[in-house]
Design an enzyme around this catalytic site. Structure first.
Site, PDB file in Angstrom:
ATOM      1  N   GLU A   1       8.849  -3.053   3.827  1.00  0.00           N
ATOM      2  CA  GLU A   1       7.436  -3.014   3.440  1.00  0.00           C
ATOM      3  C   GLU A   1       6.559  -2.865   4.672  1.00  0.00           C
ATOM      4  O   GLU A   1       5.564  -2.135   4.655  1.00  0.00           O
ATOM      5  CB  GLU A   1       7.078  -4.279   2.675  1.00  0.00           C
ATOM      6  CG  GLU A   1       7.790  -4.412   1.343  1.00  0.00           C
ATOM      7  CD  GLU A   1       7.680  -5.805   0.734  1.00  0.00           C
ATOM      8  OE1 GLU A   1       7.732  -5.900  -0.501  1.00  0.00           O
ATOM      9  OE2 GLU A   1       7.554  -6.785   1.487  1.00  0.00           O
TER      10      GLU A   1
ATOM     11  N   ASP B   1      10.472  -2.852 -10.103  1.00  0.00           N
ATOM     12  CA  ASP B   1      11.425  -2.949 -11.211  1.00  0.00           C
ATOM     13  C   ASP B   1      10.768  -3.689 -12.371  1.00  0.00           C
ATOM     14  O   ASP B   1       9.777  -4.399 -12.182  1.00  0.00           O
ATOM     15  CB  ASP B   1      12.706  -3.670 -10.779  1.00  0.00           C
ATOM     16  CG  ASP B   1      12.443  -5.087 -10.280  1.00  0.00           C
ATOM     17  OD1 ASP B   1      13.083  -6.016 -10.796  1.00  0.00           O
ATOM     18  OD2 ASP B   1      11.610  -5.277  -9.366  1.00  0.00           O
TER      19      ASP B   1
END
Length: 231
Positions: A12, A198
């Site tokens: 990230e 997800d």
């Protein structure tokens, strides 16, 4: 305006660090989990003195209106793994640390700016867009509750347990509420801005999560840059 951005993981950090070269924006990695997140937020506040803090990165999504690579913007934040029992006055609820708010509220100004991203064009490989008020395409931006706990949700059973307590939750992560908690105590405006990696209730064995990192483009994190540029 000095802006601090906190992420949990190196992947990230790499996505975001390249987007910001201005000394007024500082991106740090805190590490995974609530304690790391709180320590990272406090260090950022002590050393950088930001005017606001943004939690960025990815999260599991929940709800029929949430899809892969959408952005969930926190309206409120709570812990999904905190239970302090029945308080003396019998008002403390599940997810609340006794003596603190039932839910931490995102800064109204930051929230207003984040919701305006619905009107931006779709970014690169973003798979889904929401219609803007003018009828054009836009980034899939979903406002709502983000819940946080020290648990990587890799099963439908665990997600059902969390949603049983917080049916309105739009995203589940491991850091955002701890950062909100720290910012609340330090009176620093805060918002969480999470890409959906997800959907645990539509997934088996976290396969969507692993596919997300195999296919994600840096464009998926450009919405964070757009938010920063609007402030």
């Amino acid at each position: 305006m000095k802006i601090g951005i906190i992420v949990a993981m190196d992947k990230e950090l790499r996505q975001l660090q390249s987007l910001f070269t201005d000394g007024q924006v500082k991106v740090i990695k805190c590490g995974i989990g609530k304690v790391n997140a709180a320590l990272g937020a406090q260090q950022l506040i002590n050393e950088f003195h930001p005017d606001c803090i943004i939690s960025s990165g990815c999260a599991g999504g929940n709800g029929d209106d949430v899809h892969m690579k959408d952005i969930v913007v926190s309206t409120f934040l709570a812990y999904h793994d905190v239970y302090c029992g029945a308080a003396i006055d019998n008002t403390t609820v599940y997810g609340q640390v006794q003596g603190l708010p039932v839910r931490f509220q995102a800064d109204p100004y930051l929230l207003e700016k984040a919701l305006q991203l619905k009107n931006l064009p779709s970014l690169g490989n973003h798979e889904r867009t929401l219609p803007s008020p003018s009828g054009g395409g836009g980034i899939g931006v979903v406002p709502g509750l983000i819940v946080t706990g020290d648990w990587f949700v890799d099963s439908k059973e665990k997600m059902r347990e969390i949603v049983g307590h917080f049916p309105e939750a739009k995203a589940v992560d491991m850091e955002s509420c701890a950062i909100a908690h720290t910012c609340y105590l330090n009176r620093v405006p805060f918002i969480s801005f999470r890409v959906v990696s997800d959907i645990p209730l539509r997934d088996d064995h976290a396969s969507q999560y692993h596919d997300f990192w195999d296919t994600v483009s840096a464009n998926s994190f450009l919405a964070t840059k757009s938010l920063i540029e609007s402030l």
